[in-house]
Structure formats: structure tokens, C-alpha cells
Design a protein around this motif. Structure first.
Motif, mmCIF file in Angstrom:
data_model
loop_
_atom_site.group_PDB
_atom_site.id
_atom_site.type_symbol
_atom_site.label_atom_id
_atom_site.label_comp_id
_atom_site.label_asym_id
_atom_site.label_seq_id
_atom_site.Cartn_x
_atom_site.Cartn_y
_atom_site.Cartn_z
ATOM 1 N N ARG A 115 45.930 41.995 36.353
ATOM 2 C CA ARG A 115 45.124 41.082 37.160
ATOM 3 C C ARG A 115 44.253 41.854 38.157
ATOM 4 N NH1 ARG A 115 48.913 38.216 38.450
ATOM 5 N NH2 ARG A 115 49.374 38.771 40.614
ATOM 6 N N TRP A 116 44.846 42.865 38.818
ATOM 7 C CA TRP A 116 44.076 43.667 39.778
ATOM 8 C C TRP A 116 42.965 44.441 39.075
ATOM 9 C CZ3 TRP A 116 49.149 46.142 42.040
ATOM 10 C CH2 TRP A 116 49.906 45.131 42.649
ATOM 11 N N CYS A 117 43.317 45.049 37.946
ATOM 12 C CA CYS A 117 42.335 45.840 37.203
ATOM 13 C C CYS A 117 41.169 44.961 36.734
ATOM 14 C CB CYS A 117 43.028 46.497 36.010
ATOM 15 S SG CYS A 117 41.962 47.548 35.013
ATOM 16 N N THR A 118 41.491 43.774 36.246
ATOM 17 C CA THR A 118 40.446 42.862 35.770
ATOM 18 C C THR A 118 39.498 42.485 36.891
ATOM 19 O OG1 THR A 118 41.968 41.960 34.119
ATOM 20 C CG2 THR A 118 40.006 40.667 34.623
ATOM 21 N N GLN A 119 40.037 42.210 38.071
ATOM 22 C CA GLN A 119 39.202 41.836 39.207
ATOM 23 C C GLN A 119 38.267 42.965 39.595
ATOM 24 O OE1 GLN A 119 38.925 38.889 39.970
ATOM 25 N NE2 GLN A 119 40.685 37.907 40.934
ATOM 26 N N LEU A 120 38.770 44.185 39.623
ATOM 27 C CA LEU A 120 37.932 45.334 39.969
ATOM 28 C C LEU A 120 36.787 45.497 38.970
ATOM 29 C CD1 LEU A 120 40.423 48.148 41.092
ATOM 30 C CD2 LEU A 120 38.678 47.043 42.487
ATOM 31 N N ILE A 121 37.130 45.480 37.692
ATOM 32 C CA ILE A 121 36.115 45.677 36.667
ATOM 33 C C ILE A 121 35.104 44.536 36.669
ATOM 34 C CG2 ILE A 121 35.748 45.765 34.166
ATOM 35 C CD1 ILE A 121 38.250 47.364 33.896
ATOM 36 N N HIS A 122 35.577 43.326 36.908
ATOM 37 C CA HIS A 122 34.691 42.169 36.897
ATOM 38 C C HIS A 122 33.595 42.296 37.954
ATOM 39 C CE1 HIS A 122 33.391 38.025 36.443
ATOM 40 N NE2 HIS A 122 33.540 37.846 37.745
ATOM 41 N N HIS A 123 33.950 42.776 39.136
ATOM 42 C CA HIS A 123 32.990 42.825 40.235
ATOM 43 C C HIS A 123 32.282 44.172 40.368
ATOM 44 C CE1 HIS A 123 33.880 38.859 41.841
ATOM 45 N NE2 HIS A 123 35.166 39.102 41.627
ATOM 46 N N LEU A 124 32.737 45.185 39.652
ATOM 47 C CA LEU A 124 32.117 46.501 39.749
ATOM 48 C C LEU A 124 31.519 46.953 38.420
ATOM 49 C CD1 LEU A 124 34.926 48.320 41.792
ATOM 50 C CD2 LEU A 124 32.838 47.279 42.682
ATOM 51 N N GLY A 125 31.533 46.092 37.416
ATOM 52 C CA GLY A 125 31.235 46.529 36.053
ATOM 53 C C GLY A 125 29.782 46.576 35.642
ATOM 54 N N SER B 230 46.321 50.410 32.867
ATOM 55 C CA SER B 230 46.761 49.021 32.853
ATOM 56 C C SER B 230 45.857 48.225 31.939
ATOM 57 C CB SER B 230 46.707 48.444 34.274
ATOM 58 O OG SER B 230 46.809 47.046 34.277
ATOM 59 N N GLY B 231 46.379 47.118 31.439
ATOM 60 C CA GLY B 231 45.571 46.238 30.613
ATOM 61 C C GLY B 231 44.613 45.412 31.449
ATOM 62 N N ILE B 232 43.746 44.665 30.787
ATOM 63 C CA ILE B 232 42.857 43.727 31.469
ATOM 64 C C ILE B 232 42.955 42.383 30.766
ATOM 65 C CG2 ILE B 232 41.241 45.466 32.303
ATOM 66 C CD1 ILE B 232 39.392 44.782 30.052
ATOM 67 N N ASN B 233 42.656 41.333 31.519
ATOM 68 C CA ASN B 233 42.739 39.977 30.991
ATOM 69 C C ASN B 233 41.374 39.323 31.032
ATOM 70 O OD1 ASN B 233 45.587 40.194 30.799
ATOM 71 N ND2 ASN B 233 45.784 39.669 32.970
ATOM 72 N N LEU B 234 41.264 38.179 30.385
ATOM 73 C CA LEU B 234 40.045 37.386 30.509
ATOM 74 C C LEU B 234 39.930 36.898 31.942
ATOM 75 C CD1 LEU B 234 40.164 35.277 27.234
ATOM 76 C CD2 LEU B 234 38.536 37.081 27.793
ATOM 77 N N THR B 235 38.775 37.096 32.550
ATOM 78 C CA THR B 235 38.584 36.676 33.932
ATOM 79 C C THR B 235 38.544 35.157 34.035
ATOM 80 O OG1 THR B 235 37.036 36.664 35.792
ATOM 81 C CG2 THR B 235 36.117 36.977 33.600
ATOM 82 N N PRO B 236 39.177 34.582 35.075
ATOM 83 C CA PRO B 236 39.178 33.121 35.218
ATOM 84 C C PRO B 236 37.858 32.578 35.757
ATOM 85 C CG PRO B 236 40.351 34.159 37.035
ATOM 86 C CD PRO B 236 40.008 35.256 36.075
ATOM 87 N N PHE B 237 36.976 33.453 36.248
ATOM 88 C CA PHE B 237 35.739 32.995 36.864
ATOM 89 C C PHE B 237 34.621 32.831 35.845
ATOM 90 C CE2 PHE B 237 37.821 35.793 40.128
ATOM 91 C CZ PHE B 237 38.432 34.748 40.798
#
Length: 438
Positions: free
Chosen positions: A250-260, A270-277
Motif C-alpha cells: 500500500r505504501w509503495c503504491t502510494q509513492l509510485i502513484h504520486h511520483l511516477g 515490495s509489491g504494488i496494488n491497483l490504486t483506489p484513486f
């Protein structure tokens, strides 16, 4: 080259200074020291190369270095690695003593470009003023040293140092104590680790073994993200050892989502998930590396998300422990059929073992080749992986265990190294499996 150095002095002295300096840069350290003893002229000519890179493995060594090395010599340092731990016979330094010593040596190194700090204690706020004068410093690494009084460093110490460096481009941090981590009082001040994202010059960020749960509110759909001023080319995320795989994902996904939006490469523990946003978008991502700490069960979902998010993704580099090889092969076999896009250049690297997050050096044969072997189950798993690729119509080749892979000229992954206190560094040669083009 050696014939030039051993010829009569007049031959060496007739060379232009630029050529002399170029030759000096190619010499090993022992030859360089010998050359510096030939004459006063050669001594002065050799000093920048002799002191270009310095490693101080304890606080006692740091103090001896400051006591006995002339300031003019220290000024030549371009790369500095400092560990402030006490020795086997001395205690770790106090915060004041450590801060004063760091302030002293950093004030003497205006040409410093790369700095690695392994700290045994926090630093005083006044010590941060020294970092603001290091305008050539671009690469910074901070972590607590092994056996330190504190098993982690406070985020305030790390952020204060990073924000003080005027032209910081690459930052790597590990085991940082955030205010939301376990055993931190609820009355602690608000989190400040997110201030690292306000550094406009920052292009690479590595975060390892650090609790990031307190950053989630900052990345909510209603949060003000104007403080994010960095445009990262690469991101390295190592899982926090006390968090579950789901939390790390969850943390990794949030970082990548906003910095990608500008990311060209990512390294994930760590793995990444589909972002809820909204769907993850990584328009220029080209390379992904999954470390041995990555959970094999998260391989399919992570690669599916990344493939869908990035039309430019082509290089997938998977590292796994020998004990995980069968699981990794099984999960990769599933990915062949279910990950869209491509073609992908997939590399599978098998490493023997880890101590904490450091690769263990395998035993060496008489000719210096690492002795590594895969059991029958592992070889059968590789065979099944090869069959899966063949069935998908993708060519596959497996490199022999003792053959070191030739790295493509365009490949920008750093080779993993193992650092031993008795040896400066040694390149890791281990089992590689090349899985063609996928």
C-alpha cells in the motif's frame, strides 16, 4: 604505462601535465603511493588521486584521520564514507562529539560529491549548517550504523541534513524512525519525512526498511500535493521488516502513484496494488527490478499493474533467493500468459542467501569462480519456466551458472556488491539465468 613511470625522470617530466594526470587516474593505489614518494613534484601531482575516495570505518579512525592528515590533503576528497561507530575497545561517541567531528571534516571538503553516513547517534541541529556549504555534493546516503545505540535514526535528523544540501540529486535512507512507527508517543510532532519530496533537484530516492504509514493521509485524494517539487527519474523502495506485505504494498503504491510521472526505473522490495484513486500511470517507465526481499506471490499482480501502467516498460529484472527459486519460476510462468504488452527483456538472478539485506558471498573455487549449485527441484522449476515461455512462442535461453552475464550497454542497473570490513569491496558473481525476450 609502467615503462613510462620507470624510465628516466626526464621522460615523465616532459609529458604535458594533462597526460600525467590522466595516467595517474589509471594507477592502482599501491602504484600511486609509490609514485608519490619519488619526488616532491610527483607527490603533489598524486595527492588528488590518493585522497579522491576515503573510507573511515569507525569514529576512532575518523579522529585519527583529522589529527594526522593535513587539511590541504583532505580538501581533495570527492567521495567520503563515514561510520561513526565505536571500536571494540571504545564506546560510541556522544551526539555532541560526533557532530563536532563531522562538522570538522565536512568543512574541509568543498569538492565533496558523494557522501555515505552510517551514524551511531543523532546529530545536533548546528551540524546541519556545514551541509549547506557543500554545493558540489549530489549523492547522499544515510543510515544508522550496525550496533548503534539507536537501531534507527529520527526522520528529523535525515530531513534536516537532506534539505540543507543545496544541489542534492540522489538520496538513499534506511531504518529511519518516523513518528508513526511503533513505540513512538502519540504526542509526537507531525511527520516531516514527506519534506524530502520538496527538494527540486532530487532525481533518485531510495527508502529502505522505514515505516511510511504516516504518509498515507498526505497522499489522499483531497490532500494538497503542491509541496511535491521533485521530479524523480528513479525510485527504490525496500520493504519495512515489521510491516505486513499488504502494508508495504500500500505504501509503495502510494509513492509510485504520486511520483511516477517522470520515473524511468524502479527498484522494489515490495509489491504494488491497483490504486483506489485512479489507474496507475507511468508513461516513461522502462525498467523494473525486484529485489530478493520481494514476495514471489506478488509477482503476477505487480507485473500486471506495471505493464498496464507503462507502455514503455521493456526491462524486467527479478532477483530471488535460491530457496525461493521454485516459487518465482511458478509465478513467472503464470505471468507469461497474463501480462499484456511487451516484448519484455526478462532477467532472472539467483542469489545464494542474505544476512539482513546484504548478499552473502558464496564459496570460491580455486580459479575464483563462485561455487553455486541448484538442486534437482530448482532445475526442474527452471525447465518448467522454459516450457512456459516456449509454449507462449517466446525464445528462451538459460546461461550456465558459472557464466557471468554481459550487461547491455544501455542497461543502467548497478551491479550488486558485498562490502566486507576486511576488504574494500568485491563484485558479486552469482548464479544468473537469462530468460530471453518475453
Amino acid at each position: 604505462m609502467s615503462s613510462i613511470l620507470m624510465s628516466p625522470p626526464s621522460h615523465w617530466l616532459t609529458l604535458p601535465v594533462e597526460i600525467q594526470l590522466n595516467i595517474i587516474q589509471l594507477l592502482d593505489f599501491e602504484t600511486l603511493q609509490s609514485l608519490s614518494l619519488v619526488s616532491r613534484y610527483n607527490h603533489g601531482l598524486s595527492l588528488p588521486a590518493i585522497y579522491k575516495s576515503v573510507t573511515l570505518s569507525s569514529f576512532a579512525m575518523l579522529q585519527r584521520f583529522l589529527d594526522h592528515v593535513p587539511d590541504v590533503h583532505v580538501s581533495h576528497i570527492r567521495s567520503l564514507d563515514i561510520n561513526t561507530a565505536g571500536s571494540s575497545t571504545t564506546c560510541n561517541p556522544t551526539e555532541s562529539t560526533c557532530s563536532d567531528a563531522l562538522d570538522h571534516i565536512l568543512s574541509l571538503t568543498p569538492r565533496l560529491k558523494t557522501l555515505s553516513l552510517r551514524l551511531s547517534t543523532e546529530l545536533s541541529p548546528l551540524a546541519n549548517l556545514t551541509f549547506s556549504a557543500l554545493d558540489q555534493l549530489t549523492d547522499l546516503s544515510i543510515e544508522p550504523c550496525p550496533g548503534a545505540i539507536y537501531s534507527s535514526l529520527s526522520e528529523r535528523t535525515v530531513v534536516d541534513i537532506a534539505l540543507a544540501v543545496p544541489n542534492l540529486e540522489s538520496l538513499s535512507i534506511s531504518r529511519i524512525r518516523t513518528f508513526a512507527a511503533p513505540r513512538i508517543p502519540k504526542s509526537a510532532p507531525p511527520p516531516i519525512l514527506s519534506n524530502l519530496l520538496s527538494i527540486p533537484t532530487l532525481r533518485h530516492l531510495g527508502i529502505h526498511n522505514t515505516h511510511l504509514g504516516h504518509l498515507l493521509p498526505l497522499f489522499s485524494s483531497s490532500a494538497d500535493l503542491t509541496h511535491i517539487r521533485c521530479q524523480l527519474d528513479s525510485l527504490e523502495f525496500g520493504a519495512f521488516e515489521s510491516a505486513s506485505p499488504a502494508e508495504n504494498a500500500r505504501w509503495c503504491t502510494q509513492l509510485i502513484h504520486h511520483l511516477g510521472s517522470h520515473l524511468r526505473s524502479v527498484v522494489l522490495g515490495s509489491g504494488i496494488n491497483l490504486t483506489p484513486f485512479e489507474p496507475l500511470s507511468l508513461p516513461v517507465l522502462e525498467r523494473v527490478r525486484l529485489t530478493p526481499l520481494f514476495s514471489p506471490s506478488l509477482l503476477p499482480s505487480t507485473l500486471r499493474v506495471l505493464a498496464a501502467a507503462s507502455p514503455s516498460l521493456r526491462h524486467i529484472h527479478v532477483e530471488c533467493l535460491t530457496v525461493d527459486l521454485e516459487d518465482v519460476c511458478e509465478e513467472l510462468s503464470e505471468c507469461v500468459e497474463h501480462v499484456n504488452g511487451g516484448p519484455y527483456n526478462l532477467n532472472l538472478r539467483v542469489v545464494p542467501a542474505l544476512e539482513s539485506d546484504i548478499l552473502v558471498v558464496p564459496p570460491l573455487s580455486s580459479d575464483g569462480v563462485p561455487v553455486t549449485s541448484l538442486d534437482q527441484n530448482a532445475r526442474e522449476a527452471l525447465s518448467r519456466l522454459e516450457d512456459a515461455f516456449t509454449s507462449a512462442g517466446t525464445p528462451i535461453s538459460i546461461i550456465d551458472n558459472n557464466v557471468v552475464q554481459q550487461v547491455d550497454e544501455q542497461q543502467d542497473w548497478d551491479d550488486l556488491t558485498v562490502v566486507d570490513e576486511a576488504v574494500t569491496s568485491m563484485e558479486m558473481k552469482d548464479t544468473w539465468v537469462q530468460v530471453g525476450v518475453w
